[in-house]
Design an enzyme around this catalytic site. Structure first.
Site, PDB file in Angstrom:
ATOM      1  N   CYS A  71       4.259  -0.420  -1.774  1.00 36.24           N
ATOM      2  CA  CYS A  71       4.202  -1.288  -2.860  1.00 36.24           C
ATOM      3  C   CYS A  71       5.259  -2.553  -2.757  1.00 36.24           C
ATOM      4  O   CYS A  71       4.909  -3.733  -3.201  1.00 36.24           O
ATOM      5  CB  CYS A  71       4.120  -0.664  -4.191  1.00 36.24           C
ATOM      6  SG  CYS A  71       2.968   0.599  -4.595  1.00 36.24           S
ATOM      7  N   HIS A  92       6.261  -5.844  -9.280  1.00 36.93           N
ATOM      8  CA  HIS A  92       5.331  -4.829  -8.931  1.00 36.93           C
ATOM      9  C   HIS A  92       4.694  -4.339  -9.954  1.00 36.93           C
ATOM     10  O   HIS A  92       5.345  -3.674 -11.153  1.00 36.93           O
ATOM     11  CB  HIS A  92       5.834  -3.766  -8.016  1.00 36.93           C
ATOM     12  CG  HIS A  92       4.753  -2.887  -7.534  1.00 36.93           C
ATOM     13  ND1 HIS A  92       3.409  -3.052  -7.318  1.00 36.93           N
ATOM     14  CD2 HIS A  92       4.782  -1.645  -7.624  1.00 36.93           C
ATOM     15  CE1 HIS A  92       2.664  -1.847  -7.050  1.00 36.93           C
ATOM     16  NE2 HIS A  92       3.806  -0.926  -7.319  1.00 36.93           N
ATOM     17  N   ASN A 152      -2.548  -0.140 -10.579  1.00 32.42           N
ATOM     18  CA  ASN A 152      -1.498  -0.353  -9.600  1.00 32.42           C
ATOM     19  C   ASN A 152      -2.136  -0.477  -8.206  1.00 32.42           C
ATOM     20  O   ASN A 152      -2.808   0.474  -7.806  1.00 32.42           O
ATOM     21  CB  ASN A 152      -0.520   0.801  -9.331  1.00 32.42           C
ATOM     22  CG  ASN A 152       0.446   0.676  -8.442  1.00 32.42           C
ATOM     23  OD1 ASN A 152       0.352   0.030  -7.442  1.00 32.42           O
ATOM     24  ND2 ASN A 152       1.469   1.718  -8.334  1.00 32.42           N
TER      25      ASN A 152
END
Length: 337
Positions: A116, A258, A288
């Site tokens: 990520c 993030h 996500n």
């Protein structure tokens, strides 16, 4: 005195058409909309249809970023960097195919696999190439198709991840321009590699005589352990990059972290001591999306008029590896496509 810098010149995104709501997931998982929202902040996510790969999303986002930057000419881009944890194939890398499909010709093209944190790592790679004079324009794409890697019976991951892609065009400019990327902080801790992992298909699993189990193809995450590491590392990395460029936190207009979990973002705001209103959130709409989450959040904030010309923006990320990274830039007033 101004010095060479990467300058953000274009922004484009793409998410699959299929929207998967929390209510839809409750039909197959022991969960509820209330449980998912309370623990993650996510209300829906986009999943790709069968047959759609990461390169397909990346190409769409790339086209839009090039249009935003008015850089559609094939000769305008000198390097393509694709950040992804879900490449089309283990070999070859996804980036060369994306470059070909975008009509970029025989430019240098590579994948960055930093979980990520991939978009920030890719941004740093592109920035270094521009500052060194290896290219005049670079296309950076964060793209993921996590749906095939989600265990449909595991509510800890199936409710979290979504598919999508976000891309930016960077050009060679100077630090005094709006849009300049002014600094980075990157780090990793491989001793905790097993906190977020897809066990199968790598050389580690194939080097043993044990046959691969069906569950080896799915992403596994120890969310309880990841949470404190994510907050601490993003806070430390954010402070480090701000120190590097000489900014105080009260000078930062927007924090774009993030988009993993709303509770993580709120905890990050508390750790940094910033008003949660300055923290951009987009995960409630897309979940996500790993390496795509920061450019998707930037595009959403820009489309809403939240990001204004000259605003100071802090990007910070955390992901599998474990990896983390932060960057700071001034907003150029770019319109996403």
């Amino acid at each position: 005195m101004s010095t060479p810098a990467a300058v953000l010149a274009g922004l484009g995104t793409h998410v699959p058409r299929r929207v998967v709501t929390n209510d839809e997931l409750t039909r197959t998982l022991d969960t509820s909309d209330e449980w998912i929202v309370q623990r993650t902040g996510i209300r829906q996510r986009h999943w790709s249809d069968p047959g759609v790969a990461t390169s397909d999303l990346a190409v769409e986002a790339g086209h839009r970023a090039l249009k935003s930057a008015e850089a559609d000419a094939p000769g305008g881009i000198g390097l393509l960097v694709v950040a992804t944890s879900t490449p089309d194939r283990q070999v070859p890398a996804t980036a060369p195919e994306v470059a070909a499909r975008l009509g970029l010709g025989t430019v240098a093209a590579l994948d960055v696999g930093a979980g990520c944190s991939g978009f920030v790592y890719a941004l740093a790679t592109a920035s270094a190439a521009l500052v060194a004079g290896h290219a005049e324009r670079v296309l950076v794409i964060g793209a993921e198709t996590f749906r095939p890697y989600l265990d449909p019976a595991d509510r800890t991951t199936a409710v979290i991840f979504g598919d999508g892609a976000g891309a930016v065009v960077l050009r060679r400019g100077t630090t005094d321009e709006a849009g300049a990327v002014l600094g980075f902080d990157l780090g990793s801790d491989g001793t905790l590699h097993d906190l977020v992992v897809i066990p199968g298909n790598g050389s580690r699993s194939r080097s043993t005589d044990r046959p691969l189990e069906p569950e080896d193809q799915y992403v596994r995450m120890n969310g309880r352990e990841v949470f404190p590491h994510a907050v601490r590392r993003m806070a430390q990395s954010s402070s480090a990059v701000l120190d590097r460029v000489g900014w105080d936190l009260d000078q930062v207009d927007h924090v774009v972290g993030h988009q993993a979990n709303l509770r993580i973002l709120h905890a990050l705001a508390r750790q940094l001591g910033v008003d949660p209103e300055r923290v951009v959130t987009h995960l409630e709409q897309v979940g996500n999306t790993s390496a795509a989450s920061i450019p998707l959040a930037l595009a959403d904030a820009a489309a809403q008029g939240r990001l204004q010309l000259g605003d100071r923006v802090l990007l910070t990320s955390f992901g599998a590896g474990l990896t983390w990274g932060s960057a700071v830039l001034t907003w150029p007033g770019t319109t996403p496509a």
